[in-house]
Enzyme design. Structure first.
Site, PDB file in Angstrom:
ATOM      1  N   TYR A 108      -0.674   3.438  -2.520  1.00  0.00           N
ATOM      2  CA  TYR A 108       0.554   3.307  -1.724  1.00  0.00           C
ATOM      3  C   TYR A 108       0.512   4.271  -0.538  1.00  0.00           C
ATOM      4  O   TYR A 108       0.755   3.884   0.610  1.00  0.00           O
ATOM      5  CB  TYR A 108       1.779   3.584  -2.590  1.00  0.00           C
ATOM      6  CG  TYR A 108       3.055   3.713  -1.800  1.00  0.00           C
ATOM      7  CD1 TYR A 108       3.653   2.592  -1.223  1.00  0.00           C
ATOM      8  CD2 TYR A 108       3.666   4.949  -1.616  1.00  0.00           C
ATOM      9  CE1 TYR A 108       4.824   2.705  -0.476  1.00  0.00           C
ATOM     10  CE2 TYR A 108       4.833   5.070  -0.886  1.00  0.00           C
ATOM     11  CZ  TYR A 108       5.406   3.949  -0.319  1.00  0.00           C
ATOM     12  OH  TYR A 108       6.567   4.064   0.413  1.00  0.00           O
ATOM     13  N   SER A 134       5.818   7.425   4.772  1.00  0.00           N
ATOM     14  CA  SER A 134       6.268   8.034   3.516  1.00  0.00           C
ATOM     15  C   SER A 134       5.768   9.469   3.396  1.00  0.00           C
ATOM     16  O   SER A 134       4.693   9.817   3.904  1.00  0.00           O
ATOM     17  CB  SER A 134       5.736   7.216   2.338  1.00  0.00           C
ATOM     18  OG  SER A 134       5.915   7.897   1.126  1.00  0.00           O
TER      19      SER A 134
END
Length: 357
Positions: free
Chosen positions: A167, A142
């Site tokens: 995350y 990501s």
């Protein structure tokens, strides 16, 4: 090729399956269909791929009614025994790991879920790649891994040691874990840092989906960082073209890699990291304006400060992916938003806006 794709009830997984099936690959998809967001949308994606909702049960193989070379199994990545059994039976050539607990803000309040899904689950993917000698493991990372980095555009050669959400930390841990397995077991692994993916069949927890829903229903939208947030919004078709290009090119060792001046995006092991983005940073205000134009309505905006875990800007340097395969994103913000809104209105069965005027 025979490919295991995890997260096939998800946004990117759904689109990747459709594209690979049409070119003739054999696909087994897995997903746990969790309730992080409306599971009806996940089932609808599966139905679109020919997987009958009423046939889906835990650990039961369901064959697509639309594609004879597609099968789906509902299961968790955290269940190592079931994952090992599946891979022993199927002997996959390639694994594409797109399954993960998503969401930057959700990770602030629900950290345990991220460790189980994104760390333990990914470890199990690495283990089956090792035991069954997978030819290439491709996995989703990501843009959030860039964290506090303020050097634009973000390059895969930049340091990413300062994440600002759990995350992001789990995605960075995936990259580190993958390198370890590439080094120890000579497994070709490629990590793909996705930049703000949007488009038809997208995630309803994402800002553009929430904006469209609120605008069409006359509800206010929350605009964080007072609309000054910038993102490298990337249309899903451009993401998929990049994934497939990488899929067909297993990671190899970097013969020029120097341990005294280590390049973070490659290694003496068969390990690579790439950005997949649109190669431009677009303000949140411009993105909202594109949605407003396509809905023919003005949003009711409520402005807020930036939220914990968010970063003010992302922008992908895609040079290394271009050098690998000639990758060039081709969808403008205006084109992509128009395609999303067309799908969205159809999916929600709304009356076209013009008919309401």
């Amino acid at each position: 090729m025979k490919i295991l794709i995890t997260g096939t009830a998800g946004f990117v997984g759904f689109h990747l399956v459709e594209k690979l099936l049409k070119r003739g690959d054999e696909i087994v998809g897995i997903d746990n269909i969790n309730k992080y967001y409306d599971s009806n949308l996940k089932y609808a994606r599966l139905e679109e791929s020919g997987i009958n909702r009423s046939d889906i049960e835990w650990y039961k193989e369901v064959r697509s009614r639309k594609y004879p070379n597609y099968r789906f199994v509902r299961q968790n990545l955290e269940d190592k025994a079931q994952l090992m059994a599946l891979c022993a039976r199927e002997q996959f050539d390639i694994i594409v790991n797109l399954a993960a607990q998503a969401g930057v803000r959700y990770s602030v309040e629900n950290p345990d879920v991220y460790v189980q899904s994104n760390v333990v689950g990914f470890l199990n993917i690495l283990e089956v790649s090792r035991y069954f000698k997978v030819k290439h493991l491709v996995y989703a990372s990501s843009s959030s891994v860039y964290g506090l980095n303020e050097t634009m555009p973000f390059s895969v050669e930049h340091n990413v040691s300062h994440p600002v959400s759990l995350y992001a930390a789990t995605k960075k841990s995936n990259e580190l874990m993958a390198h370890t397995y590439s080094h120890l077991y000579n497994i070709p692994t490629t990590g793909l840092r996705f930049f703000t993916v949007y488009g038809p069949w997208g995630r309803p927890d994402m800002a553009y989906f929430l904006f469209a829903d609120s605008i069409i229903n006359g509800k206010p939208i929350k605009v964080f960082n007072h609309g000054k947030m910038k993102r490298d919004f990337t249309y899903v078709d451009d993401i998929i073209s990049g994934v497939i290009s990488v899929l067909d090119r297993p990671a190899s060792t970097d013969l020029e890699w120097d341990g005294k001046k280590p390049n973070p995006s490659s290694s003496s092991a068969p390990y690579k990291i790439y950005n997949i983005g649109n190669n431009q940073s677009v303000s949140l205000n411009r993105f909202i304006e594109a949605i407003e134009r396509n809905l023919n309505r003005e949003a009711i905006k409520q402005y807020f400060d930036i939220q914990d875990g968010d970063v003010p800007e992302t922008w992908a340097d895609i040079d290394s992916l271009h050098d690998l395969c000639g990758y060039e994103p081709s969808t403008t913000i205006e084109q992509g938003v128009e395609k999303f809104i067309t799908w969205y209105i159809n999916y929600k069965n709304y009356v076209p806006i013009d008919a309401l005027v």
